[in-house]
Write a protein that holds these residues in place. Sequence first.
Motif, short mmCIF file in Angstrom:
data_model
loop_
_atom_site.label_atom_id
_atom_site.label_comp_id
_atom_site.label_asym_id
_atom_site.label_seq_id
_atom_site.Cartn_x
_atom_site.Cartn_y
_atom_site.Cartn_z
N THR A 31 0.83 -1.32 0.09
CA THR A 31 0.08 -0.11 -0.08
C THR A 31 0.80 1.30 0.04
N GLU A 32 1.86 1.26 0.83
CA GLU A 32 2.85 2.33 0.85
C GLU A 32 3.40 2.45 -0.31
N VAL A 33 4.17 1.48 -0.96
CA VAL A 33 4.88 1.64 -2.25
C VAL A 33 4.04 1.99 -3.43
N GLU A 34 2.83 1.44 -3.43
CA GLU A 34 1.86 1.75 -4.69
C GLU A 34 1.46 3.24 -4.50
N ALA A 35 1.50 4.03 -3.33
CA ALA A 35 1.01 5.57 -3.12
C ALA A 35 2.26 6.22 -3.60
N ALA A 38 5.89 7.16 -9.30
CA ALA A 38 6.65 5.89 -10.52
C ALA A 38 6.50 4.65 -9.76
N ALA A 39 5.71 4.32 -9.06
CA ALA A 39 5.66 3.14 -8.15
C ALA A 39 5.57 1.96 -9.23
N PRO A 40 6.15 0.75 -9.02
CA PRO A 40 6.11 -0.32 -9.63
C PRO A 40 4.37 -0.91 -9.53
N THR A 41 4.18 -1.76 -10.66
CA THR A 41 2.85 -2.34 -10.42
C THR A 41 3.16 -3.73 -9.75
N LEU A 42 2.63 -3.83 -8.42
CA LEU A 42 2.58 -4.87 -7.49
C LEU A 42 1.56 -6.00 -7.71
N HIS A 43 2.15 -7.25 -7.74
CA HIS A 43 1.09 -8.39 -7.67
C HIS A 43 1.36 -9.32 -6.57
N LEU A 44 0.51 -9.68 -5.73
CA LEU A 44 0.74 -10.71 -4.46
C LEU A 44 -0.01 -12.06 -4.88
N ASP A 45 0.66 -12.96 -5.03
CA ASP A 45 0.02 -14.28 -4.90
C ASP A 45 0.42 -15.02 -3.54
N GLU A 46 -0.54 -15.66 -3.10
CA GLU A 46 -0.29 -16.44 -1.88
C GLU A 46 -0.43 -18.02 -2.03
N ARG A 47 0.53 -18.67 -1.61
CA ARG A 47 0.79 -20.32 -1.80
C ARG A 47 0.82 -20.97 -0.51
N SER A 48 0.02 -22.01 -0.49
CA SER A 48 0.17 -22.94 0.83
C SER A 48 0.92 -24.15 0.66
N ILE A 49 2.09 -24.45 1.68
CA ILE A 49 2.72 -25.50 1.46
C ILE A 49 1.73 -26.88 1.38
N LEU A 50 0.64 -26.49 1.93
CA LEU A 50 -0.16 -27.80 2.15
C LEU A 50 -0.99 -28.24 1.09
#
Length: 90
Positions: A31-35, A38-50
């Motif tokens: 949130t801070e970086v996106e504000a 010239a912020a990069p475009t951020l994508h977050l994926d969450e993966r579970s080891i299960l």
Amino acid sequence: MTPRDIRLTLIGKPGCHLCDDAREVVQAVMTEVEASDAAPTLHLDERSILDDEALAEQYAEEIPVLLIDGEVHNYWRIDPVRLKTALLAG
């Protein structure tokens, strides 16, 4: 110059309090970086080891693990200053 795309991958598992803490830090930094200018475009994926045997084999003792563009950035505890610096460095 267009901002670059950065893919963050948070690897953890349900019920992991360190994973919950890491998620909060990552989301706050995003949130801070996106504000910023010239912020990069951020994508977050969450993966579970299960859900992924290969991830479980590789990272079971290190979760949570945060990858930036497929490379390990940190594990166990995510330092928000270090993460922000990494995201803005490019």
